[in-house]
Design a protein around this motif. Structure first.
Motif, PDB file in Angstrom:
ATOM      1  N   GLY A  19       0.816  -1.217   0.000  1.00  0.00           N
ATOM      2  CA  GLY A  19       0.000   0.000   0.000  1.00  0.00           C
ATOM      3  C   GLY A  19       0.842   1.256   0.000  1.00  0.00           C
ATOM      4  O   GLY A  19       0.523   2.235  -0.678  1.00  0.00           O
ATOM      5  N   ALA A  20       1.951   1.239   0.757  1.00  0.00           N
ATOM      6  CA  ALA A  20       2.831   2.407   0.787  1.00  0.00           C
ATOM      7  C   ALA A  20       3.483   2.644  -0.562  1.00  0.00           C
ATOM      8  O   ALA A  20       3.651   3.784  -0.995  1.00  0.00           O
ATOM      9  CB  ALA A  20       3.896   2.230   1.867  1.00  0.00           C
ATOM     10  N   SER A  21       3.847   1.571  -1.257  1.00  0.00           N
ATOM     11  CA  SER A  21       4.481   1.735  -2.563  1.00  0.00           C
ATOM     12  C   SER A  21       3.515   2.256  -3.617  1.00  0.00           C
ATOM     13  O   SER A  21       3.920   2.921  -4.568  1.00  0.00           O
ATOM     14  CB  SER A  21       5.070   0.399  -3.024  1.00  0.00           C
ATOM     15  OG  SER A  21       4.040  -0.560  -3.228  1.00  0.00           O
ATOM     16  N   VAL A  22       2.214   1.976  -3.436  1.00  0.00           N
ATOM     17  CA  VAL A  22       1.215   2.412  -4.417  1.00  0.00           C
ATOM     18  C   VAL A  22       0.710   3.817  -4.116  1.00  0.00           C
ATOM     19  O   VAL A  22       0.618   4.670  -5.008  1.00  0.00           O
ATOM     20  CB  VAL A  22       0.033   1.416  -4.460  1.00  0.00           C
ATOM     21  CG1 VAL A  22      -1.082   1.949  -5.344  1.00  0.00           C
ATOM     22  CG2 VAL A  22       0.506   0.069  -4.966  1.00  0.00           C
ATOM     23  N   ALA A  23       0.394   4.110  -2.846  1.00  0.00           N
ATOM     24  CA  ALA A  23      -0.266   5.381  -2.526  1.00  0.00           C
ATOM     25  C   ALA A  23       0.247   6.026  -1.251  1.00  0.00           C
ATOM     26  O   ALA A  23      -0.482   6.779  -0.619  1.00  0.00           O
ATOM     27  CB  ALA A  23      -1.776   5.166  -2.415  1.00  0.00           C
ATOM     28  N   GLY A  24       1.461   5.743  -0.840  1.00  0.00           N
ATOM     29  CA  GLY A  24       2.043   6.418   0.301  1.00  0.00           C
ATOM     30  C   GLY A  24       1.286   6.134   1.592  1.00  0.00           C
ATOM     31  O   GLY A  24       0.848   5.008   1.854  1.00  0.00           O
ATOM     32  N   ILE A  25       1.136   7.163   2.430  1.00  0.00           N
ATOM     33  CA  ILE A  25       0.477   6.997   3.724  1.00  0.00           C
ATOM     34  C   ILE A  25      -0.970   6.543   3.554  1.00  0.00           C
ATOM     35  O   ILE A  25      -1.466   5.699   4.304  1.00  0.00           O
ATOM     36  CB  ILE A  25       0.547   8.310   4.530  1.00  0.00           C
ATOM     37  CG1 ILE A  25       1.997   8.629   4.895  1.00  0.00           C
ATOM     38  CG2 ILE A  25      -0.304   8.233   5.791  1.00  0.00           C
ATOM     39  CD1 ILE A  25       2.176   9.915   5.647  1.00  0.00           C
TER      40      ILE A  25
END
Length: 356
Positions: A310-316
């Motif tokens: 999730g962090a790699s796709v949309a950060g926080i």
């Protein structure tokens, strides 16, 4: 293909299935990334609906009309969330500078004992505001190019709130639309999968919110007793971090211990560490089993991988959304396993009765 041995053919078939699933998943992620201005409010609205649905149902049982009940629920969430956000932001603003100064002092103390590791921590604390700004901006900077982050956030929040109203009021209509659009005889299966996924998200959101509140209160009280500076801000950080399982608790707890080390010394820092560990033990052995007993249970490794993806796709924002979405996916898989068990897996689950 007939010339190949049977194991090779099975291996090729599984490779084709995995490649097809990976391709569909990649296309889905790319579409969500391109349509993030619409997808993000929908996902946030689904999480909000899952959290607020019990209140909405209580209002319905009290005889309130559906539209009025949905409107009152949205007003309540604006008041509660607005107040909570104000308290958290005010606490972090009031004590943020003190916390960062304490982190820098702790980093210098660690530098004296551990050398390069402390220097890196000092650099991280010194540039924390810039790092947080860049990391948070990564998720929001591409939402609408050229528009301020504040304007984007307000627009997305308003849209998500409107969607919560419609999701609450028209949930039965959505179920009927799903059943009417289901191909063949899959209406019952699709409805059961949707309900199981929503129940998983509902349990995760409700349980995580209660656990986050208990963790924040316990740690804040402990830090206040130890007279650690910025205790309220650290408690607010614990509350927000609790929505990122494992990783959020580790980071917020480490920050609290470092602040105690810088301002109150090693002994108080050890007491603060004891408070944090005690709260984590309470959460892992009491709160999680009791409060989230009906939630889909996921292995910690799966949770950490979901957070990383999730962090790699949309950060926080991706970190916050990844775990409930993974819980929904696990709920769907569990429903399928119950309906189509393997050899010796027991009888299939009964077919749910269509809503009237």
């Amino acid at each position: 293909m007939q010339l190949l041995p049977a194991p090779v053919r099975r291996f090729a078939a599984w490779c084709a299935v995995l490649l097809l699933a990976a391709g569909v998943g990649w296309v889905g992620v790319r579409l969500c990334a391109e349509l993030r201005t619409a997808v993000t409010p929908v996902l946030l609205a689904l999480l909000g609906t899952a959290l607020l649905r019990p209140l909405y149902r209580r209002l319905l049982r009290a005889g309130v009309r559906a539209s009025v009940a949905a409107g009152l629920t949205c007003v309540a969430v604006v008041a509660v969330v607005g107040g909570a956000v104000y308290i958290v932001v005010a606490a972090l603003v009031d004590t943020g500078g003190q916390i960062i100064d304490s982190l820098r002092a702790a980093a210098k103390a660690v530098t004296r004992h551990f050398g390069a590791a402390g220097t890196s921590l000092d650099d991280l604390a010194a540039n924390s505001r810039q790092l947080l700004g860049k990391f948070g901006g990564t998720a929001a900077s591409n939402v609408i190019s050229g528009v301020s982050v504040v304007g984007e956030s307000i627009a997305m929040a308003v849209l998500a709130l409107l969607l919560v109203f419609f999701f609450l009021r028209d949930s039965q209509r959505a179920v009927r639309a799903l059943r009417s659009g289901a191909p063949g005889g899959t209406a019952d299966l699709l409805e059961a999968m949707a309900r199981r996924a929503f129940r998983a998200v509902e349990g995760f959101m409700r349980g995580t919110t209660v656990i986050a509140l208990i963790d924040a209160v316990c740690i804040t009280v402990g830090l206040l007793i130890l007279r650690v500076p910025g205790a309220v801000g650290l408690g607010a950080l614990v509350f927000v971090g609790a929505y990122i399982p494992y990783l959020g608790a580790f980071i917020s707890g480490a920050v609290a211990v470092l602040v105690a080390l810088a301002d109150r010394g090693l002994v108080i820092a050890l007491w603060a560490l004891g408070v944090v560990l005690a709260v984590q033990v309470l959460e892992g052995h009491v709160l999680q089993p009791v409060i989230q007993s009906r939630t889909v249970q996921m292995h910690p490794a799966v949770v950490l991988l979901a957070i990383t993806a999730g962090a790699s796709v949309a950060g926080i924002l991706g970190m916050l959304l990844s775990v409930p979405l993974t819980a929904a996916a696990f709920g769907v898989v569990q429903e399928l396993r119950e309906r189509y068990p393997g050899p010796g897996g027991g009888p299939p689950a009964p077919t749910p009765t269509p809503p009237g």
